[in-house]
Design a protein around this motif. Sequence first.
Motif, PDB file in Angstrom:
ATOM      1  N   TYR A 186       8.951   9.851   0.510  1.00  0.00           N
ATOM      2  CA  TYR A 186       8.146   9.727   1.725  1.00  0.00           C
ATOM      3  C   TYR A 186       7.886   8.269   2.122  1.00  0.00           C
ATOM      4  N   ALA A 187       7.796   8.055   3.423  1.00  0.00           N
ATOM      5  CA  ALA A 187       7.493   6.728   3.964  1.00  0.00           C
ATOM      6  C   ALA A 187       6.041   6.368   3.668  1.00  0.00           C
ATOM      7  N   LEU A 188       5.764   5.063   3.604  1.00  0.00           N
ATOM      8  CA  LEU A 188       4.425   4.558   3.336  1.00  0.00           C
ATOM      9  C   LEU A 188       3.867   3.906   4.594  1.00  0.00           C
ATOM     10  N   VAL A 189       2.670   4.316   5.013  1.00  0.00           N
ATOM     11  CA  VAL A 189       1.973   3.674   6.126  1.00  0.00           C
ATOM     12  C   VAL A 189       1.111   2.555   5.552  1.00  0.00           C
ATOM     13  N   LEU A 190       1.316   1.333   6.041  1.00  0.00           N
ATOM     14  CA  LEU A 190       0.669   0.172   5.441  1.00  0.00           C
ATOM     15  C   LEU A 190       0.272  -0.831   6.531  1.00  0.00           C
ATOM     16  N   PHE A 191      -0.755  -1.601   6.257  1.00  0.00           N
ATOM     17  CA  PHE A 191      -1.180  -2.660   7.188  1.00  0.00           C
ATOM     18  C   PHE A 191      -0.103  -3.737   7.260  1.00  0.00           C
ATOM     19  N   GLN A 192      -0.134  -4.533   8.312  1.00  0.00           N
ATOM     20  CA  GLN A 192       0.846  -5.603   8.462  1.00  0.00           C
ATOM     21  C   GLN A 192       0.586  -6.711   7.439  1.00  0.00           C
ATOM     22  N   ARG A 193       1.649  -7.282   6.916  1.00  0.00           N
ATOM     23  CA  ARG A 193       1.543  -8.219   5.807  1.00  0.00           C
ATOM     24  C   ARG A 193       0.690  -9.439   6.120  1.00  0.00           C
ATOM     25  N   HIS A 194       0.758  -9.951   7.355  1.00  0.00           N
ATOM     26  CA  HIS A 194       0.057 -11.195   7.664  1.00  0.00           C
ATOM     27  C   HIS A 194      -1.463 -11.051   7.575  1.00  0.00           C
ATOM     28  N   LEU A 195      -1.971  -9.809   7.556  1.00  0.00           N
ATOM     29  CA  LEU A 195      -3.414  -9.601   7.482  1.00  0.00           C
ATOM     30  C   LEU A 195      -3.970  -9.919   6.096  1.00  0.00           C
ATOM     31  N   ALA A 196      -3.170  -9.682   5.054  1.00  0.00           N
ATOM     32  CA  ALA A 196      -3.564  -9.978   3.668  1.00  0.00           C
ATOM     33  C   ALA A 196      -2.291 -10.050   2.839  1.00  0.00           C
ATOM     34  N   PRO A 197      -1.565 -11.168   2.906  1.00  0.00           N
ATOM     35  CA  PRO A 197      -0.242 -11.250   2.263  1.00  0.00           C
ATOM     36  C   PRO A 197      -0.267 -10.955   0.770  1.00  0.00           C
ATOM     37  N   GLY A 198      -1.258 -11.501   0.052  1.00  0.00           N
ATOM     38  CA  GLY A 198      -1.310 -11.271  -1.390  1.00  0.00           C
ATOM     39  C   GLY A 198      -1.501  -9.810  -1.732  1.00  0.00           C
ATOM     40  N   LEU A 199      -2.436  -9.146  -1.048  1.00  0.00           N
ATOM     41  CA  LEU A 199      -2.696  -7.731  -1.299  1.00  0.00           C
ATOM     42  C   LEU A 199      -1.481  -6.886  -0.946  1.00  0.00           C
ATOM     43  N   TYR A 200      -0.849  -7.189   0.156  1.00  0.00           N
ATOM     44  CA  TYR A 200       0.345  -6.456   0.595  1.00  0.00           C
ATOM     45  C   TYR A 200       1.412  -6.513  -0.498  1.00  0.00           C
ATOM     46  N   ASN A 201       1.709  -7.702  -0.998  1.00  0.00           N
ATOM     47  CA  ASN A 201       2.733  -7.853  -2.036  1.00  0.00           C
ATOM     48  C   ASN A 201       2.331  -7.136  -3.316  1.00  0.00           C
ATOM     49  N   GLU A 202       1.052  -7.251  -3.673  1.00  0.00           N
ATOM     50  CA  GLU A 202       0.594  -6.622  -4.914  1.00  0.00           C
ATOM     51  C   GLU A 202       0.692  -5.104  -4.841  1.00  0.00           C
ATOM     52  N   LEU A 203       0.322  -4.515  -3.700  1.00  0.00           N
ATOM     53  CA  LEU A 203       0.410  -3.061  -3.555  1.00  0.00           C
ATOM     54  C   LEU A 203       1.846  -2.576  -3.733  1.00  0.00           C
ATOM     55  N   LEU A 204       2.783  -3.262  -3.115  1.00  0.00           N
ATOM     56  CA  LEU A 204       4.186  -2.846  -3.236  1.00  0.00           C
ATOM     57  C   LEU A 204       4.698  -3.050  -4.657  1.00  0.00           C
ATOM     58  N   ASP A 205       4.266  -4.132  -5.308  1.00  0.00           N
ATOM     59  CA  ASP A 205       4.671  -4.352  -6.703  1.00  0.00           C
ATOM     60  C   ASP A 205       4.149  -3.232  -7.601  1.00  0.00           C
ATOM     61  N   LEU A 206       2.897  -2.823  -7.396  1.00  0.00           N
ATOM     62  CA  LEU A 206       2.320  -1.751  -8.203  1.00  0.00           C
ATOM     63  C   LEU A 206       3.005  -0.416  -7.924  1.00  0.00           C
ATOM     64  N   CYS A 207       3.363  -0.194  -6.665  1.00  0.00           N
ATOM     65  CA  CYS A 207       4.105   1.024  -6.327  1.00  0.00           C
ATOM     66  C   CYS A 207       5.439   1.066  -7.071  1.00  0.00           C
ATOM     67  N   ARG A 208       6.169  -0.048  -7.019  1.00  0.00           N
ATOM     68  CA  ARG A 208       7.467  -0.104  -7.699  1.00  0.00           C
ATOM     69  C   ARG A 208       7.311   0.086  -9.198  1.00  0.00           C
ATOM     70  N   ALA A 209       6.274  -0.544  -9.780  1.00  0.00           N
ATOM     71  CA  ALA A 209       6.051  -0.411 -11.221  1.00  0.00           C
ATOM     72  C   ALA A 209       5.772   1.031 -11.614  1.00  0.00           C
ATOM     73  N   GLY A 210       5.171   1.803 -10.695  1.00  0.00           N
ATOM     74  CA  GLY A 210       4.877   3.215 -10.977  1.00  0.00           C
ATOM     75  C   GLY A 210       5.984   4.165 -10.560  1.00  0.00           C
ATOM     76  N   GLY A 211       7.107   3.628 -10.094  1.00  0.00           N
ATOM     77  CA  GLY A 211       8.246   4.480  -9.758  1.00  0.00           C
ATOM     78  C   GLY A 211       8.341   4.882  -8.305  1.00  0.00           C
ATOM     79  N   TYR A 212       7.549   4.241  -7.433  1.00  0.00           N
ATOM     80  CA  TYR A 212       7.588   4.574  -6.007  1.00  0.00           C
ATOM     81  C   TYR A 212       8.120   3.385  -5.218  1.00  0.00           C
ATOM     82  N   VAL A 213       9.322   3.533  -4.710  1.00  0.00           N
ATOM     83  CA  VAL A 213       9.896   2.544  -3.801  1.00  0.00           C
ATOM     84  C   VAL A 213       9.991   3.229  -2.438  1.00  0.00           C
ATOM     85  N   PRO A 214       9.092   2.920  -1.512  1.00  0.00           N
ATOM     86  CA  PRO A 214       9.075   3.639  -0.234  1.00  0.00           C
ATOM     87  C   PRO A 214      10.420   3.557   0.478  1.00  0.00           C
TER      88      PRO A 214
END
Length: 316
Positions: A186-214
Amino acid sequence: MDIRHFRYFVAVAEALSFARAARALHMSQPPLSKRIADLEQELGVRLFNRTSKRVELTTAGEVLLPQAREAVRAFDAALRVARSLSPTQSRRLRIALPPETSRSVLLEIVSRLQEQVEVQLVEATTAEQQRLLAAGETDIAVLRHPFEKRGLRVSAPLGQPLGIVVAAEHPLTKLDKLHLSDLTPYALVLFQRHLAPGLYNELLDLCRAGGYVPRRILHCARMTQALLSTESAVTLVPERLLRRRGEAGSKEFIWRPLEGSPIHWWTSVVCRSDECVGLTRVAVDVIFASLQQHEGWVPMPRPVSARVGETEFTPD
């Protein structure tokens, strides 16, 4: 030429990268390059040697750097002194808060502080709050980790686990337990990266670490519900946000926890390192307590790798 040109020059000189300096200044690279070019033209000297692979200070740039640093420091010090002498400024606190801050937190802050100081509340994203702090345009901010901590006093982190929100008819609602890997189709609905670049990157890293690559990332701010329904997508939020919007009681959308709580938001109350005293410190303590009382944030350490270089203090 004004003090901003020196700020931009110092940022590029310290990073030796226009891209990294632009990120630190929360601006795009083209206008930063233009400001540096303007400064060089005004001074009549070249400050940087640029190639496709590296940026280096020229001899003139090396000579100017300590003077530019001192000019910025002196300007900021003079500004703070002037503001402290103003009767209205000394009785005013400018507090920046994330857009999703609850009404209860806003009321608590104002009611607890208004007898001591004039409170000015500003709604701003993490990136915007960092810019406001750096420019001296706000006194206190509530930032989502990770963020640049240089020059800031950062409270102990408060955490909240994220779960998923899906439309009521979504296939994931039929599973007894949800793991991150179950979200893979399934696709992931997410805020735009420029609003919080660090959080955006961290969320995607945690998703990948848990086996979810949107398979797709759908960026939006106001169309989340529509995309959840029309795209069979998922989004990651704390349970309180769904409750607050009144959707939990409806039958259109459902919040579900993730097994093991693999993804969190962390937040901290911050102020500039040299100004976290007096009423500013009192306000930090009020906000820190209010976030726990009204929004369910819990004192929760971040991973050690995420706290390198962080200066923490614990609100009283």
